[in-house]
Scaffold this motif. Sequence first.
Motif, PDB file in Angstrom:
ATOM      1  N   ARG A   1      -0.972   8.204   4.810  1.00  0.00           N
ATOM      2  CA  ARG A   1      -0.257   9.140   3.777  1.00  0.00           C
ATOM      3  C   ARG A   1       0.626  10.480   4.228  1.00  0.00           C
ATOM      4  O   ARG A   1       1.676  10.529   3.974  1.00  0.00           O
TER       5      ARG A   1
ATOM      6  N   ARG B   1      -7.973  17.328   1.226  1.00  0.00           N
ATOM      7  CA  ARG B   1      -7.865  15.966   1.139  1.00  0.00           C
ATOM      8  C   ARG B   1      -9.240  15.182   0.962  1.00  0.00           C
ATOM      9  O   ARG B   1      -9.430  14.128   1.085  1.00  0.00           O
TER      10      ARG B   1
ATOM     11  N   MET C   1       4.594  10.884   4.478  1.00  0.00           N
ATOM     12  CA  MET C   1       5.224  11.959   3.482  1.00  0.00           C
ATOM     13  C   MET C   1       5.916  12.887   4.602  1.00  0.00           C
ATOM     14  O   MET C   1       6.829  13.807   4.115  1.00  0.00           O
TER      15      MET C   1
ATOM     16  N   TYR D   1      -1.924   3.483   0.620  1.00  0.00           N
ATOM     17  CA  TYR D   1      -0.955   3.454   1.876  1.00  0.00           C
ATOM     18  C   TYR D   1      -1.671   2.655   2.982  1.00  0.00           C
ATOM     19  O   TYR D   1      -1.017   1.785   3.784  1.00  0.00           O
TER      20      TYR D   1
ATOM     21  N   ASN E   1      -6.556   5.963   5.369  1.00  0.00           N
ATOM     22  CA  ASN E   1      -5.329   6.052   4.257  1.00  0.00           C
ATOM     23  C   ASN E   1      -4.785   7.445   3.991  1.00  0.00           C
ATOM     24  O   ASN E   1      -3.483   7.602   4.046  1.00  0.00           O
ATOM     25  N   GLU E   2      -5.385   8.485   4.205  1.00  0.00           N
ATOM     26  CA  GLU E   2      -5.025  10.043   4.297  1.00  0.00           C
ATOM     27  C   GLU E   2      -4.006  10.126   5.600  1.00  0.00           C
ATOM     28  O   GLU E   2      -2.966  10.870   5.349  1.00  0.00           O
TER      29      GLU E   2
END
Length: 691
Positions: free
Chosen positions: A350, A192, A354, A20, A346-347
Motif C-alpha cells: 500500500r 498502520r 501510494m 493490495y 499488504n501495508e
Amino acid sequence: MSDRCEVTGLSPENVNKLQYLHSHLKNSLEISEPSSDALEGFSKPLQYTVSNHRIHNSDIKRRDSLFNHLKKSIASKFHGSKLSKFGSAESGLSLKGGDFDLCLQIPDANEKKILKKIGGILRGQGMEDVQIISRAKVPIVKFVDPRSGLHVDISINNTLALHNTRLLSSYAKADSRVKELAICVKHWALHRNISDSVNGTLSSYAWSILVIDHLLSQGVVANLQSGEDRVVIELDDSEYDITINPENSLDTKSDTELPNLLHSFFTHLATRDWDNSIVSIRNGKSITRDSKGWMNEKPSALDIVNDDKENPPRMGEHHLAIEDPLDTDHDLCRVVRAEGELRIRNELLRAAVMFGNGSTWKEICETVDSERLKDLEPMDIFHDLRDKTNDTVQNMLEKTRAEMDALDRRIDALEVERQSNLRMAKAMRGVIEETSDLRKEHKAIIVGLKGRNSEIDQIKKKRDKINSDVILPIHMIEDELSKVYSRLTEELDIHRVPSLKKEKEQFSWFMELQAMNGKAREASELHQKFIQLVKQQKEEIKKLKIYETKHDDATSKLLEQEPLLKDKSINSKEVGSYDRRVHNIQKALRQRRGEMHKLRREAGRLDAWLRKSNSQSGNRKQGKRKGGKDKKPKQDSGPMTLGDISGLLSGMNTESSSKKTRKVSSKKAGMRKMGDLSAHRGSRGQFKKKE
C-alpha cells in the motif's frame, strides 16, 4: 460455488482487508515510480515527522531523572547489581513516548524472588500498573511512573540486549539518515498498526533491523560487524559474537536523500523475495535460506487465514525471516502470526503504491484504529477544569486538602500501631535495642525486659550445662548417696571384710556423689529462679501490652476503619501473631500512601490551575492600567501537559526572584557617582588640529 478467490483462496472480506496483497498475488498490482518533484514534496513532511517524533532533550532528562531514582531505590538493594539502559530509546531510534527499557544485572539471581521484591518496592513508591511477568524468556517488571508518564520495563540479566543496543547506537551515529529513516518507518508502522509484537506483528527492534538492512544495500552505511578481530562472549552456556567496529566506513558513500530512501524502502520490501532470502545485517546483505537452513515452513500464512477449521494449525516458521545480528539463531519474525504477516505485506505494498500515485505522507500514515493511540497524545491535565470557575476549583482544592489531612491522620495511626506491634514482637524476643522514642512507662518496662531476658538466658545456659554434666536426677543421687554412706559406716562382719580396692572404690563413688549432689542442687535452684524470672517477664509483657494497645478514641476509630486489619485478632502468647499484624499494617500503609500520592498530585494540579488562572487575570489587569486600553487576550495554546506545569511553576519562581532589588552599599554608590577612574583611552587629551 465458493465465493473465495480462485488464485489466493481469500474470502471477499479478506480480499477487502488485503486488497493490495491480493492484487500483488494475482500479478495485477502496479507500483508506479514517483517523479522527482513528487519525492521533493515529501521532504518537509518527513522532516516534520522526524522533528516532532524523535526523543527530545526534555524526554532524555525525564528518563535520566527516573533512571537515577531507580538506581538508588532498586539497584542499591541488590548486592553486586548493575542497572543499565537499553532499547530503541537508548540507541536513538525510538519514537517519542516509547517504552523505557532497563536491565538489572545480578549474578546468580533468583529471578522470581527478585522480581517480587522489585514489584513491592515499586508499589511502595506509588508506581502504577505494576506487572510482574516471570514466565517470559526474559523476565520483566512493567510499570508506569506517574510523575513522568513513562512506561518502564525492567528485565533481569538481559545482557545480550545491551550489546544489541550498542550495535544500533553505532549505526545511528554512523549517519544521521539512519535515525531519520527509522523514525519515519516506525511512525508509519505505528499508525498502520503493524509494530506490535504482542499482537502478532513485527517489533520496533525488527523494524530497526529492516531499516539498517536497507541502508546497507543503498550504500549509506558500512557493515559495522565485519572485521578480522572478533569478540566472543559466553552467556547461559552459549557463545555470541558481539564484534562491533564503529570505525568501519565506505569508500564511496551514497548521498541519497530521505524521501528517496523511504520510497525505496517500501518498494524493495514490498516486492522482496521472502520465499528465498533472509534479512541479515550481520553479513551486510541478504543470505539464502539454504545457507542458513531456515526453510519457509508450511502451513503458510495464507493457508492459516483460508482454513475453515475452528482451530487451524500453527503457522510454519521463518516466513518473513529476519536474523538477529547477535543471536543469529533467533528469527525476529518468530512472534508474527498469520494475519499479522499478511497485514505487514499488504501495508508495505500500500505504501509503495501510494508513494507512486501522488498521495501525501499524511495519507500514507493514516491511522488505523485511532482509539489505540489516544494515550500517546499529549494529555491535557486541565481538561475537566477549563469550564469551571475559580471558586469551584478552590472548593475542590480545599476538599482535596481535607481528604489529605484525614488520610494523613489515618496513616499516622497505622504507623503508631505498626511500631507498637513491632515493639511487642521484639519484646517477646528480648531484642529491643533502642528506647529513645518510647514513652516513660514504656521505657521502664522495656529496659527491665531487656535486662531480665539477658539474665534468663544466662541462668538457662548455666542450668543446662550442669544438667548435661550431671546425668542422674537429684532424688536418685540422694538415694544412692544414702546407700553408699550406710555401707561405709555400718559394722563390719569379720568374715566378710571388703578388700582395700573395693573400699577405695566405695569412698571414691561417695565423694563423686557428694559433688554431683551439690551441682544438682545448684541446677534445681537455677531452675526455680528461671521459672520465677519467666513468670515475671510474662507479667511485664502483659503490662506492656496494656500500654501499647491503649489508644485514644480517635486513633482506635481510625484503626477500626482499616479493612486490612479487620478480623485480625492477636494472640498475645504468639510472637508470630504480632509479626502477621505488622505485615498486614504494612500492606495497609502501602495502599494509603498510594492514595496520598494521588491526592497530592490532584492538589498540585488544582493549585497549578489556580495559579495559571490568577496569573493570566493579573496580566490582563496590568495591561489595562498601563495602556489605558485592554490588551488583546492571549489565545489558549491548547492542552497543558506536565512539562507545561513545570515551566509555569519555574517561571513564577524566576519572576518573583527578578523583582528582588539588590542592595548596594553606600561606598559603592559613591564610587559609581565619581565615574570610572581606571586607565582607558579617551578624547580628553587628544590633539585636535586647528582648521
